[in-house]
Scaffold this motif. Sequence first.
Motif, PDB file in Angstrom:
ATOM      1  N   PRO A 126      -4.294  -0.929  -1.777  1.00 41.22           N
ATOM      2  CA  PRO A 126      -3.397  -0.283  -2.748  1.00 41.22           C
ATOM      3  C   PRO A 126      -4.174   0.176  -3.983  1.00 41.22           C
ATOM      4  O   PRO A 126      -5.290  -0.286  -4.242  1.00 41.22           O
ATOM      5  N   ASP A 127      -3.564   1.060  -4.752  1.00 41.94           N
ATOM      6  CA  ASP A 127      -4.143   1.495  -6.019  1.00 41.94           C
ATOM      7  C   ASP A 127      -4.171   0.329  -6.995  1.00 41.94           C
ATOM      8  O   ASP A 127      -3.367  -0.603  -6.898  1.00 41.94           O
ATOM      9  N   CYS A 128      -5.070   0.387  -7.953  1.00 37.36           N
ATOM     10  CA  CYS A 128      -5.113  -0.622  -9.017  1.00 37.36           C
ATOM     11  C   CYS A 128      -3.815  -0.553  -9.811  1.00 37.36           C
ATOM     12  O   CYS A 128      -3.217   0.514  -9.956  1.00 37.36           O
ATOM     13  N   GLY A 129      -3.369  -1.699 -10.324  1.00 37.07           N
ATOM     14  CA  GLY A 129      -2.174  -1.703 -11.153  1.00 37.07           C
ATOM     15  C   GLY A 129      -1.475  -3.042 -11.191  1.00 37.07           C
ATOM     16  O   GLY A 129      -2.028  -4.079 -10.815  1.00 37.07           O
ATOM     17  N   LEU A 130      -0.226  -2.990 -11.622  1.00 33.99           N
ATOM     18  CA  LEU A 130       0.617  -4.171 -11.783  1.00 33.99           C
ATOM     19  C   LEU A 130       1.423  -4.387 -10.505  1.00 33.99           C
ATOM     20  O   LEU A 130       2.077  -3.459 -10.024  1.00 33.99           O
ATOM     21  N   TYR A 131       1.372  -5.606  -9.978  1.00 35.20           N
ATOM     22  CA  TYR A 131       2.040  -5.928  -8.721  1.00 35.20           C
ATOM     23  C   TYR A 131       2.733  -7.274  -8.817  1.00 35.20           C
ATOM     24  O   TYR A 131       2.406  -8.100  -9.668  1.00 35.20           O
ATOM     25  N   LEU A 132       3.646  -7.504  -7.884  1.00 32.00           N
ATOM     26  CA  LEU A 132       4.298  -8.785  -7.699  1.00 32.00           C
ATOM     27  C   LEU A 132       3.787  -9.368  -6.390  1.00 32.00           C
ATOM     28  O   LEU A 132       3.769  -8.673  -5.369  1.00 32.00           O
ATOM     29  N   THR A 133       3.367 -10.634  -6.421  1.00 30.89           N
ATOM     30  CA  THR A 133       2.938 -11.270  -5.185  1.00 30.89           C
ATOM     31  C   THR A 133       4.172 -11.693  -4.396  1.00 30.89           C
ATOM     32  O   THR A 133       5.142 -12.180  -4.964  1.00 30.89           O
TER      33      THR A 133
END
Length: 169
Positions: free
Chosen positions: A9-16
């Motif tokens: 995925p692209d770099c950034g803010l995610y939820l595990t």
Amino acid sequence: MASSKSHLPDCGLYLTTKPLPGNEDKVPAGTIVSFHNHSDNGLPTVTTPDHNVHNRWHFHGPAVAFRGTTWADSLQRLPAEGFYTLRKELAFDGGNWPKGTLVQLGYTQAGMPILFIARVRSRLQENDLFFSDKGVGIKREQLSLLEPVSVFEEPSDGSGHQPDHADAH
């Protein structure tokens, strides 16, 4: 041959959605992370939130590198923290905000979205907008109500030049 980075995925803010295998205590399921699909050693990394300032998470501390790139597929992308307007009215317990309202999007550590409304504080001499640290929680499905807006942010060292009307050519 394509690099493995192209499959991440692209770099950034995610939820595990799953704990990171081998690092379950550091990166559990159900927490926000800053994901990078690259690092100095070539591996993808995640960093958990350290502290929150002005309704935004700061990600400090050691990044956790990992090899099992299939785990990265379990990450759920989150819209960036920042400023948005409402595409339509938002009703919630205790009130409503009309279409076009300027809001700041933030999250709990568990990735639940929170909106903070922009306010003009008339008692102050400055011409500033204020965003409280008390917001209104919304459901993830309601994130589609948000339209991103651009807001100029001065560099933290104060060296930046703020564009204004006089700069227009």
